[in-house]
Design an enzyme around this catalytic site. Structure first.
Site, PDB file in Angstrom:
ATOM      1  N   PRO A  90       0.349  12.084  -3.376  1.00  0.00           N
ATOM      2  CA  PRO A  90      -0.039  10.708  -3.037  1.00  0.00           C
ATOM      3  C   PRO A  90      -0.838  10.707  -1.740  1.00  0.00           C
ATOM      4  CG  PRO A  90       2.139  11.117  -2.186  1.00  0.00           C
ATOM      5  CD  PRO A  90       1.659  12.423  -2.798  1.00  0.00           C
TER       6      PRO A  90
ATOM      7  N   GLY B   6       2.073   3.599  -0.364  1.00  0.00           N
ATOM      8  CA  GLY B   6       1.819   4.861  -1.059  1.00  0.00           C
ATOM      9  C   GLY B   6       1.964   4.717  -2.548  1.00  0.00           C
ATOM     10  N   ASN B   7       1.499   5.737  -3.267  1.00  0.00           N
ATOM     11  CA  ASN B   7       1.622   5.766  -4.725  1.00  0.00           C
ATOM     12  C   ASN B   7       2.796   6.644  -5.127  1.00  0.00           C
ATOM     13  OD1 ASN B   7      -0.822   4.395  -4.754  1.00  0.00           O
ATOM     14  ND2 ASN B   7      -1.595   5.592  -6.455  1.00  0.00           N
ATOM     15  N   ARG B   8       3.335   6.419  -6.309  1.00  0.00           N
ATOM     16  CA  ARG B   8       4.373   7.279  -6.837  1.00  0.00           C
ATOM     17  C   ARG B   8       3.717   8.558  -7.318  1.00  0.00           C
ATOM     18  NH1 ARG B   8       8.360   4.174 -10.866  1.00  0.00           N
ATOM     19  NH2 ARG B   8       9.020   6.329 -11.138  1.00  0.00           N
ATOM     20  N   SER B   9       3.920   9.638  -6.628  1.00  0.00           N
ATOM     21  CA  SER B   9       3.391  10.936  -7.049  1.00  0.00           C
ATOM     22  C   SER B   9       4.164  12.032  -6.359  1.00  0.00           C
ATOM     23  CB  SER B   9       1.911  11.045  -6.684  1.00  0.00           C
ATOM     24  OG  SER B   9       1.462  12.371  -6.874  1.00  0.00           O
TER      25      SER B   9
END
Ligand code: CTP
Ligand code: CA
Length: 225
Positions: free
Chosen positions: A21, A33-36
């Protein structure tokens, strides 16, 4: 098991991969943030190195070990990821954007922690640079592969990104299904290029990575021929 021919399939090639992310700071203790997990991008870097490529991995904040033989550059934000990618880009043969880049970032990070005062809070956000589109728009671009995380109409949205960002190939994963995609150990991809496509069935991410790199190597060889 790795096919013997695979071990040299990308020998002499230089491969640049983004993973994980990005975190866009709101204040010193919070971020968007992104889910990664970064697992797919790291699996791609490991597979590329195992296929003989000189591999550079630009990683957002993740809790993963650097794969053997891979050069790693750690970044936090989309702006930092862009800088690291552009610095590493000259001489690359292949760019794979596997990172889940935040699309919007706070216009400015607050210097001090934002205190809980009002009943609501509105953050002003601005678009982050599209790293993949910027690389693909360059005259000296390497073979350029993007990812598309979609929850519906996977092929239509993925093909739209392929054309709009001028990519050589796009790998789409349907996110939001239990056990697949973000943060999972398994993945499945629908892969598209201008005049074709292929499905990579549900498998552990290292195997999906190997299959995607085989498809990429096929297309790169096809183009060079
Ligand atoms: N990407 C990028 N820089 C950004 C946003 C995305 O390099 N600022 C890359 C991702 O690494 C991925 C591809 O673009 O390879 C597509 O990401 P995705 O989020 O699916 O597409 P977007 O173009 O951001 O569109 P949307 O989120 O609206 O679907
Ligand atoms: Ca996005």
């Amino acid at each position: 098991a790795m096919l013997r021919a695979d071990a040299t399939r990308l020998a002499g090639r230089r491969v640049l991969i983004t993973a994980g992310p990005t975190c866009e700071d709101i204040d010193p203790v919070r971020y968007i943030g992104n889910r990664s997990s970064g697992k797919m991008g790291f699996a791609l870097a490991e597979a590329a190195a195992a296929m003989g490529a000189e591999t550079t991995l630009v990683a957002g904040p993740v809790a993963l070990a650097t794969p053997a033989g891979v050069s790693r550059v750690d970044v936090r934000s989309a702006a930092q990821m862009r800088e690291a990618v552009l610095a590493a880009l000259p001489g690359q043969d292949l760019f794979i954007a596997a990172a889940a880049v935040a699309d919007y970032a706070p216009a400015q990070a607050a210097a001090d922690k934002i205190k809980k005062t009002g009943e609501s809070l509105t953050l002003a956000l601005v678009r982050t640079p599209d790293i993949l589109a910027e690389v693909a728009a360059r005259a000296d671009r390497p073979f350029t592969v993007g990812f598309a995380a979609e929850t519906r109409e996977v092929e239509a949205y993925a093909r739209d990104k392929l054309v709009r960002k001028r990519l050589d190939m796009i790998a789409a994963n349907r996110v939001g299904l239990p056990g697949l995609g973000f943060e999972a150990d398994d993945n499945a991809l629908s892969v598209y290029w201008a005049d074709g496509g292929a499905e990579i069935g549900v498998a552990p991410k290292p195997l999906v990575a190997r299959r995607l790199l085989q498809l990429i190597a096929d297309r790169m060889e096809h183009r060079a021929a």
